[in-house]
Enzyme design. Sequence first.
Site, PDB file in Angstrom:
ATOM      1  N   HIS A  68      13.296  29.909  -2.979  1.00 18.36           N
ATOM      2  CA  HIS A  68      14.311  29.505  -3.966  1.00 18.36           C
ATOM      3  C   HIS A  68      13.852  28.242  -4.684  1.00 18.36           C
ATOM      4  CE1 HIS A  68      15.322  26.811  -0.667  1.00 18.36           C
ATOM      5  NE2 HIS A  68      16.052  26.100  -1.486  1.00 18.36           N
ATOM      6  N   LYS A 109       5.493  28.819   6.787  1.00 18.91           N
ATOM      7  CA  LYS A 109       4.791  28.367   7.988  1.00 18.91           C
ATOM      8  C   LYS A 109       3.614  29.287   8.236  1.00 18.91           C
ATOM      9  CE  LYS A 109       5.201  25.208  11.239  1.00 18.91           C
ATOM     10  NZ  LYS A 109       5.763  23.862  11.100  1.00 18.91           N
TER      11      LYS A 109
HETATM   12  P1  NAD Z   1       0.064  18.160  18.721  1.00 21.98           P
HETATM   13  O1  NAD Z   1      -0.768  19.337  18.980  1.00 21.98           O
HETATM   14  O2  NAD Z   1      -0.518  16.967  18.052  1.00 21.98           O
HETATM   15  O3  NAD Z   1       0.756  17.619  20.056  1.00 21.98           O
HETATM   16  C1  NAD Z   1       1.426  18.408  20.969  1.00 21.98           C
HETATM   17  C2  NAD Z   1       1.349  17.696  22.302  1.00 21.98           C
HETATM   18  O4  NAD Z   1       2.154  18.381  23.250  1.00 21.98           O
HETATM   19  C3  NAD Z   1      -0.072  17.660  22.861  1.00 21.98           C
HETATM   20  O5  NAD Z   1      -0.339  16.373  23.372  1.00 21.98           O
HETATM   21  C4  NAD Z   1      -0.048  18.712  23.965  1.00 21.98           C
HETATM   22  O6  NAD Z   1      -0.944  18.440  25.011  1.00 21.98           O
HETATM   23  C5  NAD Z   1       1.399  18.622  24.427  1.00 21.98           C
HETATM   24  N1  NAD Z   1       1.901  19.849  25.042  1.00 21.98           N
HETATM   25  C6  NAD Z   1       1.680  21.124  24.667  1.00 21.98           C
HETATM   26  N2  NAD Z   1       2.325  21.965  25.471  1.00 21.98           N
HETATM   27  C7  NAD Z   1       2.988  21.212  26.364  1.00 21.98           C
HETATM   28  C8  NAD Z   1       3.856  21.492  27.440  1.00 21.98           C
HETATM   29  N3  NAD Z   1       4.162  22.743  27.776  1.00 21.98           N
HETATM   30  N4  NAD Z   1       4.358  20.469  28.154  1.00 21.98           N
HETATM   31  C9  NAD Z   1       4.046  19.201  27.831  1.00 21.98           C
HETATM   32  N5  NAD Z   1       3.243  18.867  26.818  1.00 21.98           N
HETATM   33  C10 NAD Z   1       2.726  19.854  26.084  1.00 21.98           C
HETATM   34  O7  NAD Z   1       1.312  18.716  17.878  1.00 21.98           O
HETATM   35  P2  NAD Z   1       2.328  17.915  16.973  1.00 21.98           P
HETATM   36  O8  NAD Z   1       1.857  17.990  15.576  1.00 21.98           O
HETATM   37  O9  NAD Z   1       2.636  16.595  17.584  1.00 21.98           O
HETATM   38  O10 NAD Z   1       3.617  18.848  17.065  1.00 21.98           O
HETATM   39  C11 NAD Z   1       4.514  18.793  18.153  1.00 21.98           C
HETATM   40  C12 NAD Z   1       5.811  19.489  17.756  1.00 21.98           C
HETATM   41  O11 NAD Z   1       6.346  18.839  16.600  1.00 21.98           O
HETATM   42  C13 NAD Z   1       5.685  20.960  17.393  1.00 21.98           C
HETATM   43  O12 NAD Z   1       6.877  21.625  17.767  1.00 21.98           O
HETATM   44  C14 NAD Z   1       5.575  20.922  15.880  1.00 21.98           C
HETATM   45  O13 NAD Z   1       5.985  22.138  15.284  1.00 21.98           O
HETATM   46  C15 NAD Z   1       6.543  19.804  15.574  1.00 21.98           C
HETATM   47  N6  NAD Z   1       6.339  19.173  14.269  1.00 21.98           N
HETATM   48  C16 NAD Z   1       5.144  18.605  13.929  1.00 21.98           C
HETATM   49  C17 NAD Z   1       5.017  17.989  12.695  1.00 21.98           C
HETATM   50  C18 NAD Z   1       3.764  17.257  12.285  1.00 21.98           C
HETATM   51  O14 NAD Z   1       3.773  16.600  11.241  1.00 21.98           O
HETATM   52  N7  NAD Z   1       2.701  17.269  13.059  1.00 21.98           N
HETATM   53  C19 NAD Z   1       6.087  17.995  11.782  1.00 21.98           C
HETATM   54  C20 NAD Z   1       7.293  18.573  12.163  1.00 21.98           C
HETATM   55  C21 NAD Z   1       7.405  19.158  13.410  1.00 21.98           C
END
Ligand code: NAD
Length: 474
Positions: A68, A109
């Site tokens: 949209h 996504k």
């Molecule tokens: P990332 O890969 O940098 O970090 C994820 C962290 O979580 C890692 O340190 C990993 O070892 C840990 N991890 C993974 N599985 C795990 C588990 N089962 N238990 C404990 N720790 C675990 O990813 P990110 O970019 O920080 O993203 C994290 C979350 O935030 C995701 O849900 C992502 O969709 C969301 N998110 C990220 C962004 C962004 O800008 N990077 C923006 C919005 C939302």
Amino acid sequence: MGHENNKSLSFSESVNFMVDRALTVLNIDEGISAAIKACNTTIKISFPVEINGKLEVFTGWRSVHSSHRLPAKGGIRYAPIVNEDEVEALASLMTYKCAIVDVPFGGSKGGLLIDPSRYTRDDLQRITRRFARELIRKGFLSPATNVPAPDMGTGEREMAWIADTYKHLHPEDINYSACVTGKPVAHGGIRGRTEATGRGVVYAIREFFRNADDVQAAGLKPGLGGKRIVIQGLGNVGYYAAKLLEEEDESKIIAIIERDGVLTNDEGLSIENVRQHINEHKTIKGFPDATFSENGAAGLEIECDILIPAAMEAQITKENAENIKTKLIVEAANGPVTFEADDILRNRNITILPDAYVNAGGVTVSYFEWVRNLAHIRFGRMERRHDEIRGAKMLQALETLSGKQAEDWMQKEIVYGADELDLVRSGLDDTMRNSYQQLKEVLDSNDKVSDFRTASYVVAIQKLVRSYIDIGVY
Ligand code: NAD
């Protein structure tokens, strides 16, 4: 809205059930409700890449939930478990998220089924470039229509490869660098993007604590200082959120949950030291100033003031929701609380600041980056020195009028001209504060809404409906 059997809901079902709650409150026409919830397009791409002399086939998805507004925006994640349902759920969250924080984008996504830790940098570069080429050729990546960003398993390195791939295929596109956000600053990125999601999480928490009635309703005492916080995931989002809370707000991070277990220290952990330990040893195990346990899941059940899941989806489910002992859950990750768990937690009066609002800092600063790329100029470049000259004149006038000399810190503050990082942080803070107030307005004015999640979807859906009504369906 009923969900009766024992099978766990898929991620997109979980999101849709939460959205349904808001649609019911708003009494929206069934057709429009269906149009809002439907995911427009999802492509699945399989492509071969030569790794160590052998062909390996990789599979990825890109989903556009809503166009949209264009471009549609959303991260690309690299993970060993990704599927179409997850990508569609995350794309829909992006639509709502952008609407909540007034970022004029549709929701998208992407995901690539890969364990990045198993590949060399060169392999990852070839895989990323090939994936990007496929997305570009199929019309799923361009500055005008679909703009990816980093997510789990990807960062500015991957974004730079994607931008460069697009540039090679479309050198005539003057706006090529706007085809992706989260790039390194030297390649068209914006200062403050890497930290943006984590910093946005903290701005959201600070705004919550500025609202004494909300703090009291959650059963918390005023002020972030000394609050006991448990965080899951010390990746991009978790690291910056935890670091700021520890260093700027003087909160205590009493536990960090990672893939391989949980670290606890009742006196508070040093985030910088833990991160350095992870960088060196690739594990939290062996960190000297804390107790380690391999039972990471139990970490979520530690008694604390604030629990911040910042790792991945479906971490708080109907299996453990009864055991959560916190007053406030701040969803830094996408979808960490399932629909069923959300029901349980609401009945237990645990306040939840929802993902679609809390982690919108990433897309907000991505929006700033995209605008910067289209403008082809760094924010602050034109006005910074002008502001400094004006500040110096004001200082001079103040000193002349008062007959006193300003202290050093005053001189510095008054004369200072904002640079790009200051402006990005200011825009992010403003966005998180304004959006919180929009949620609060719904909570305060609609007696059918009693939780922040429903409030956030109400805010988003009202804006989406407006757009459908104003523009119609093409
Ligand atoms: P990332 O890969 O940098 O970090 C994820 C962290 O979580 C890692 O340190 C990993 O070892 C840990 N991890 C993974 N599985 C795990 C588990 N089962 N238990 C404990 N720790 C675990 O990813 P990110 O970019 O920080 O993203 C994290 C979350 O935030 C995701 O849900 C992502 O969709 C969301 N998110 C990220 C962004 C962004 O800008 N990077 C923006 C919005 C939302």
